[in-house]
Write an enzyme that holds these catalytic residues in place. Structure first.
Site, PDB file in Angstrom:
ATOM      1  N   SER A  61      -9.396   1.622  -0.667  1.00  0.00           N
ATOM      2  CA  SER A  61      -8.545   2.820  -0.583  1.00  0.00           C
ATOM      3  C   SER A  61      -8.089   3.246   0.930  1.00  0.00           C
ATOM      4  O   SER A  61      -7.188   4.063   0.960  1.00  0.00           O
ATOM      5  CB  SER A  61      -9.195   4.191  -1.268  1.00  0.00           C
ATOM      6  OG  SER A  61      -9.593   3.655  -2.659  1.00  0.00           O
ATOM      7  N   GLY A 249      -7.900   3.150  -5.465  1.00  0.00           N
ATOM      8  CA  GLY A 249      -6.985   2.208  -4.760  1.00  0.00           C
ATOM      9  C   GLY A 249      -6.110   3.226  -3.805  1.00  0.00           C
ATOM     10  O   GLY A 249      -6.096   4.364  -3.697  1.00  0.00           O
ATOM     11  N   GLY A 251      -2.473   3.758  -1.649  1.00  0.00           N
ATOM     12  CA  GLY A 251      -0.873   3.739  -1.686  1.00  0.00           C
ATOM     13  C   GLY A 251      -0.400   4.981  -2.576  1.00  0.00           C
ATOM     14  O   GLY A 251      -1.307   6.009  -2.763  1.00  0.00           O
ATOM     15  N   CYS A 277     -10.106   8.204  -9.286  1.00  0.00           N
ATOM     16  CA  CYS A 277      -9.213   8.422  -8.140  1.00  0.00           C
ATOM     17  C   CYS A 277      -7.537   7.988  -8.262  1.00  0.00           C
ATOM     18  O   CYS A 277      -6.777   8.615  -8.823  1.00  0.00           O
ATOM     19  CB  CYS A 277      -9.911   7.835  -6.939  1.00  0.00           C
ATOM     20  SG  CYS A 277      -9.438   8.169  -5.326  1.00  0.00           S
ATOM     21  N   GLN A 281      -4.623   9.627 -10.996  1.00  0.00           N
ATOM     22  CA  GLN A 281      -3.278   9.702 -10.657  1.00  0.00           C
ATOM     23  C   GLN A 281      -2.410   9.033 -11.678  1.00  0.00           C
ATOM     24  O   GLN A 281      -1.368   9.428 -12.081  1.00  0.00           O
ATOM     25  CB  GLN A 281      -2.908   9.409  -9.270  1.00  0.00           C
ATOM     26  CG  GLN A 281      -3.607  10.192  -8.168  1.00  0.00           C
ATOM     27  CD  GLN A 281      -3.755   9.657  -6.781  1.00  0.00           C
ATOM     28  OE1 GLN A 281      -3.101   8.480  -6.448  1.00  0.00           O
ATOM     29  NE2 GLN A 281      -4.554  10.502  -5.972  1.00  0.00           N
ATOM     30  N   ASN A 319     -11.892  10.609  -1.728  1.00  0.00           N
ATOM     31  CA  ASN A 319     -10.970   9.884  -0.845  1.00  0.00           C
ATOM     32  C   ASN A 319      -9.626   9.994  -1.382  1.00  0.00           C
ATOM     33  O   ASN A 319      -9.291   8.918  -2.016  1.00  0.00           O
ATOM     34  CB  ASN A 319     -11.610   8.585  -0.386  1.00  0.00           C
ATOM     35  CG  ASN A 319     -10.464   7.665   0.609  1.00  0.00           C
ATOM     36  OD1 ASN A 319      -9.629   8.082   1.137  1.00  0.00           O
ATOM     37  ND2 ASN A 319     -10.736   6.531   0.517  1.00  0.00           N
ATOM     38  N   GLY A 321      -5.433  11.198  -0.798  1.00  0.00           N
ATOM     39  CA  GLY A 321      -4.272  12.049  -0.181  1.00  0.00           C
ATOM     40  C   GLY A 321      -3.074  12.282  -1.162  1.00  0.00           C
ATOM     41  O   GLY A 321      -2.118  12.919  -0.609  1.00  0.00           O
ATOM     42  N   PHE A 322      -3.152  12.014  -2.289  1.00  0.00           N
ATOM     43  CA  PHE A 322      -2.277  12.317  -3.233  1.00  0.00           C
ATOM     44  C   PHE A 322      -3.096  12.944  -4.478  1.00  0.00           C
ATOM     45  O   PHE A 322      -4.148  13.075  -4.561  1.00  0.00           O
ATOM     46  CB  PHE A 322      -1.440  11.207  -3.947  1.00  0.00           C
ATOM     47  CG  PHE A 322      -0.471  10.582  -3.022  1.00  0.00           C
ATOM     48  CD1 PHE A 322       0.846  10.866  -2.921  1.00  0.00           C
ATOM     49  CD2 PHE A 322      -1.083   9.574  -2.136  1.00  0.00           C
ATOM     50  CE1 PHE A 322       1.677  10.235  -2.044  1.00  0.00           C
ATOM     51  CE2 PHE A 322      -0.032   8.888  -1.303  1.00  0.00           C
ATOM     52  CZ  PHE A 322       1.229   9.191  -1.082  1.00  0.00           C
ATOM     53  N   HIS A 372     -15.310  10.411  -6.722  1.00  0.00           N
ATOM     54  CA  HIS A 372     -15.931   9.191  -6.750  1.00  0.00           C
ATOM     55  C   HIS A 372     -17.483   9.359  -7.367  1.00  0.00           C
ATOM     56  O   HIS A 372     -18.293   9.601  -6.666  1.00  0.00           O
ATOM     57  CB  HIS A 372     -15.926   8.622  -5.528  1.00  0.00           C
ATOM     58  CG  HIS A 372     -14.845   8.051  -5.029  1.00  0.00           C
ATOM     59  ND1 HIS A 372     -14.328   6.576  -5.209  1.00  0.00           N
ATOM     60  CD2 HIS A 372     -13.702   8.496  -4.516  1.00  0.00           C
ATOM     61  CE1 HIS A 372     -13.107   6.414  -4.785  1.00  0.00           C
ATOM     62  NE2 HIS A 372     -12.648   7.671  -4.311  1.00  0.00           N
ATOM     63  N   GLU A 374     -19.326   7.191  -8.453  1.00  0.00           N
ATOM     64  CA  GLU A 374     -20.354   6.039  -8.173  1.00  0.00           C
ATOM     65  C   GLU A 374     -21.056   6.357  -7.048  1.00  0.00           C
ATOM     66  O   GLU A 374     -22.050   5.683  -6.559  1.00  0.00           O
ATOM     67  CB  GLU A 374     -19.392   4.707  -8.105  1.00  0.00           C
ATOM     68  CG  GLU A 374     -18.786   4.486  -6.701  1.00  0.00           C
ATOM     69  CD  GLU A 374     -17.503   5.430  -6.457  1.00  0.00           C
ATOM     70  OE1 GLU A 374     -17.218   5.501  -5.227  1.00  0.00           O
ATOM     71  OE2 GLU A 374     -17.085   6.070  -7.342  1.00  0.00           O
TER      72      GLU A 374
END
Length: 405
Positions: A61, A249, A251, A277, A281, A319, A321-322, A372, A374
């Site tokens: 990511s 992931g 992007g 994550c 989205q 983790n 950013g969107f 997350h 995990e």
């Protein structure tokens, strides 16, 4: 002003090891080279975790991102061959305040800096990461570059001015609009067998999956087929899964057209779905909600989240950013195609800023979280979500059997 021979030598070594971090707004920090020498550019983000730097470095990511560790001492436990979350280091660059001069841990096999050098990761140390983090919190994440060695001088041997370095940073692509999952996804499908008796079969679409995620499922008796992001719905159904999983992931989810359409095919077939994550989205977009870029994102292993179903507060690893733009309170009708996926609730919210941290569909078997569970690295508060996925798959099987009757 005079210098002793030792002081002069130290100054000479510092000049040779000098590295400069330059932000796209012109702010610059001078420190020491850490890891490989050269140049790297990317989006600069900060991680508030006090541990887990090896997992951070190998988290796909972070592809195309320069990571600032806010904890001052990094590298104390070295690097081992067991804690990697993928096949290589993915960060574009690494920034630390005080790197450990030597690792001290019984599991350590080599130093952090030697690993960065071996994998060609350009980094910088000995800068004020507190000031840098405050700057990013105030101005928002932006592009940046780390320059060291020959990248700091022009052909005549003179230092390049900061303005020239800023120009190189501004030439780097922005994260908004970046479609990156295909760049980190596996090329070949592989299978993680269950530990003990098999309870379910899951197709895990690799958008940047961390190795601990299928392991957490295997621990619960799930056979996990990890497949490339380019997979088709026909290839998924050929594996006869009890459920489908979309991973984390890198992007912009707004650019992930194939993944959104693929998930809609899964939802149309009412195959139980769980996303983490980036997978959260993608579910949001498949349901018809929008996504947006956070000012500086959530990255660390100490983020408080409220599970609205249980009213419990979990400390979780993040983790991202969107985020998904969905109504926080009450039920809403998924906007896509006149509401064909029915009712949706926001199942989890971030307690720091009320960001959507989870979605649950009420009329199709699907749910997701933005963080997350995990826990690699991080707390185990959210591990129950893998059990919730098993419950969803088992209950869906009962419901399908009843429909056939």
């Amino acid at each position: 002003m005079t210098h002793s021979a030792g002081a002069t030598s130290a100054l000479t070594n510092f000049h040779a090891d000098r590295a400069v971090l330059v932000l796209e707004d012109g702010r610059a920090f001078t420190g020491r080279s850490f890891g490989a020498r050269g140049v790297t550019v990317g989006e600069i983000v900060f991680n508030t975790g006090m541990t887990g730097y090896q997992e951070t470095l190998t988290d796909p990511s972070y592809h195309r991102q320069i990571v600032v560790m806010t904890a001052p001492h990094i590298g104390n436990t070295g690097i081992n061959d067991e804690d990697d979350e993928s096949r290589k280091i993915w960060v574009a660059g690494f920034i630390v305040r005080d790197p450990s001069p030597r690792p001290s841990n019984w599991r350590s096999e080599r130093s952090l800096e030697s690993e960065l050098e071996a994998q060609g990761i350009v980094g910088i140390s000995d800068i004020d990461t507190r000031a840098l983090t405050r700057h990013l919190r105030e101005r928002g994440v932006m592009r940046a570059g780390i320059f060291s060695g020959e990248e700091l001088i022009d052909p005549s041997g003179r230092d390049l001015p900061v303005a020239d370095l800023v120009h190189k940073v501004l030439a780097a692509p922005k994260m908004a609009g970046a479609d990156l999952a295909r760049e980190v996804s596996t090329d070949q499908a592989f299978t993680i067998e269950p530990q003990g008796e098999r309870r379910a079969t899951v197709v895990a679409v690799d958008l940047g999956i961390k190795s601990m995620t299928p392991l957490r499922m295997a621990e619960r008796g799930i056979r996990v087929h990890v497949v490339p992001s380019s997979i088709t719905i026909e290839e998924i159904t050929a594996l006869e899964p009890d459920g489908v999983f979309f991973s984390n992931g890198p992007g912009d989810p707004g650019a992930a057209t194939h993944e959104v359409e693929l998930l809609r095919e899964v939802l149309d077939r009412k195959i139980p779905y769980f996303g983490i994550c980036f997978g959260n989205q993608i579910l949001g977009r498949a349901l018809g909600y929008g996504t947006y870029k956070l000012n500086y994102g959530h990255r660390g292993i100490n983020q408080p989240v409220l599970d609205r179903e249980t009213s419990k507060v979990e400390v979780t690893a993040h983790n991202h950013g969107f985020a998904v733009d969905a109504p926080i309170d009450g039920e809403s009708i998924a906007p896509h195609d006149g509401g064909r996926y029915g009712r949706v609730v926001v199942s989890h919210v971030g307690l720091n800023d009320n960001v959507v941290e989870g979605l649950r569909a009420l009329d199709v078997p699907a749910f997701s979280v933005q963080y997350h569970p995990e826990a690699a690295a991080g707390p185990h508060d959210a591990a129950y979500l893998f059990d919730r996925f098993i419950d969803l798959m088992q209950n869906n099987g009962v419901a399908a059997a009843n429909e056939e009757k």
